[in-house]
Design a protein around this motif. Structure first.
Motif, PDB file in Angstrom:
ATOM      1  N   VAL A   1      -4.187  12.485  19.073  1.00  0.00           N
ATOM      2  CA  VAL A   1      -2.732  12.339  19.074  1.00  0.00           C
ATOM      3  C   VAL A   1      -2.101  13.728  19.054  1.00  0.00           C
ATOM      4  CG1 VAL A   1      -0.726  11.307  17.959  1.00  0.00           C
ATOM      5  CG2 VAL A   1      -2.978  10.208  17.749  1.00  0.00           C
ATOM      6  N   ILE A   2      -1.245  13.994  20.045  1.00  0.00           N
ATOM      7  CA  ILE A   2      -0.561  15.280  20.114  1.00  0.00           C
ATOM      8  C   ILE A   2       0.934  15.050  19.953  1.00  0.00           C
ATOM      9  CG2 ILE A   2      -0.363  15.232  22.645  1.00  0.00           C
ATOM     10  CD1 ILE A   2      -0.823  18.273  22.608  1.00  0.00           C
ATOM     11  N   ASN A   3       1.571  15.939  19.220  1.00  0.00           N
ATOM     12  CA  ASN A   3       3.019  15.847  19.009  1.00  0.00           C
ATOM     13  C   ASN A   3       3.561  17.250  18.794  1.00  0.00           C
ATOM     14  OD1 ASN A   3       5.477  14.474  18.748  1.00  0.00           O
ATOM     15  ND2 ASN A   3       5.310  14.379  16.532  1.00  0.00           N
TER      16      ASN A   3
ATOM     17  N   GLY B   1       3.222  19.752  20.624  1.00  0.00           N
ATOM     18  CA  GLY B   1       2.240  20.752  21.033  1.00  0.00           C
ATOM     19  C   GLY B   1       1.102  20.970  20.065  1.00  0.00           C
ATOM     20  N   GLU B   2       1.048  20.171  18.998  1.00  0.00           N
ATOM     21  CA  GLU B   2      -0.015  20.311  18.010  1.00  0.00           C
ATOM     22  C   GLU B   2      -0.786  19.002  17.872  1.00  0.00           C
ATOM     23  OE1 GLU B   2       1.573  21.682  14.325  1.00  0.00           O
ATOM     24  OE2 GLU B   2       2.285  23.584  15.153  1.00  0.00           O
ATOM     25  N   MET B   3      -2.088  19.112  17.635  1.00  0.00           N
ATOM     26  CA  MET B   3      -2.902  17.928  17.429  1.00  0.00           C
ATOM     27  C   MET B   3      -2.715  17.453  15.997  1.00  0.00           C
ATOM     28  SD  MET B   3      -4.581  16.319  19.672  1.00  0.00           S
ATOM     29  CE  MET B   3      -5.184  17.496  20.887  1.00  0.00           C
ATOM     30  N   VAL B   4      -2.287  16.191  15.865  1.00  0.00           N
ATOM     31  CA  VAL B   4      -1.927  15.703  14.530  1.00  0.00           C
ATOM     32  C   VAL B   4      -2.923  14.687  13.980  1.00  0.00           C
ATOM     33  CG1 VAL B   4       0.522  16.166  14.846  1.00  0.00           C
ATOM     34  CG2 VAL B   4      -0.384  13.933  15.506  1.00  0.00           C
ATOM     35  N   LYS B   5      -3.724  14.058  14.846  1.00  0.00           N
ATOM     36  CA  LYS B   5      -4.702  13.098  14.349  1.00  0.00           C
ATOM     37  C   LYS B   5      -5.750  12.838  15.410  1.00  0.00           C
ATOM     38  CE  LYS B   5      -5.109   8.983  11.489  1.00  0.00           C
ATOM     39  NZ  LYS B   5      -4.381   7.942  10.704  1.00  0.00           N
TER      40      LYS B   5
END
Length: 257
Positions: free
Chosen positions: A207-209, A211-215
């Motif tokens: 999961v990306i949000n 520009g960062e991978m969050v999960k």
């Protein structure tokens, strides 16, 4: 073939669009990339297949830095289906698909009977048998998408990168194309906007949000009500499909309650 992404940062117009992203796609696994519009999915994929050059970080195939590979060497290992489905000139369907064989040819080498056979087989796989002589420009959006998937298939690469592969496809062809990709048993990284398709086909989901991978994790670990509300700003219920045992999401809008 294993694809690994380590602390990748991509900067466009002095702004970090992708920031310190790491991923790991094991050989033969189908990995999904999900996130809202503008989250950086396409930019990340374009950096992985070298449209954009990262400001920092590393993309590797079997621990080999892809920046050290020639374009032809990379194309033998990695096939790509991007969102953009246009062609600069009007080619036939067969000509478009045959372009996928170019990484395996010497300079000025012509198409062989084997190339034609591989091309015809790929068109059968995507449900376009009999379309060889059709003009690419006359096809519907969904038909064009299936031609481009066939072009990727004939590359015979061990890594497949797909940016919204079911875009423009009706439900029947969405399922058919993902069944085909899954059956290849190659390392696949696909940006998918339909969370139920991601749940049904992916071994692992990232999961990306912003520009960062969050999960990351299995569909059942990632696709929770809390995550869908936080990332996609919509309420839902999460159930298990009675036939497949896969996670199934039912969305709830404000107007439904």
């Amino acid at each position: 073939m294993m694809l690994s992404v380590s602390k990748l940062t991509t900067t466009i117009e002095h702004k970090d669009i992708i920031h310190q992203v790491s991923m790991h796609i094991e050989s033969g696994k189908f990995v999904g990339l999900i996130g809202p519009n503008g989250s950086g999915k396409s930019t990340l994929l374009k950096t992985i297949y070298r449209i954009f050059e990262p400001r920092a970080g590393l993309v590797a195939l079997d621990e080999k830095d892809i920046s050290t590979l020639t374009h032809k060497e990379l194309a033998r290992r990695m096939a790509v289906v991007a969102q953009e489905g246009s062609a600069p000139f009007d080619f036939t369907v067969e000509e478009i698909v045959l372009m996928g064989r170019s990484p395996h040819k010497r300079f000025f080498e012509g198409d062989t009977s084997e190339d034609s056979y591989i091309t015809n087989q790929a068109l059968v796989k995507v449900g376009l048998e009999g379309y060889s002589n059709r003009s690419f420009s006359t096809l519907s959006g969904g038909e064009k998408q299936r031609v481009l998937i066939a072009r990727a298939l004939v590359q015979k690469a061990n890594v497949l990168i797909l940016d919204e592969p079911t875009n423009h496809l009706d439900i029947q062809h969405q399922l058919h194309i993902l069944d085909v990709v899954k059956s290849l048993n190659v390392s696949t990284l696909a940006a998918i906007h339909d969370l139920n398709l991601a749940a049904a086909y992916c071994d692992i989901i990232y999961v990306i949000n912003g520009g960062e991978m969050v999960k990351q994790g299995s569909p059942s670990e990632v696709l929770t009500r809390d995550l869908v509300k936080e990332i996609f700003q919509v309420d839902c219920t999460i159930t298990t499909h009675p036939m497949t045992g896969k996670v199934q999401i039912s969305y709830i809008s404000d107007g439904m309650v």
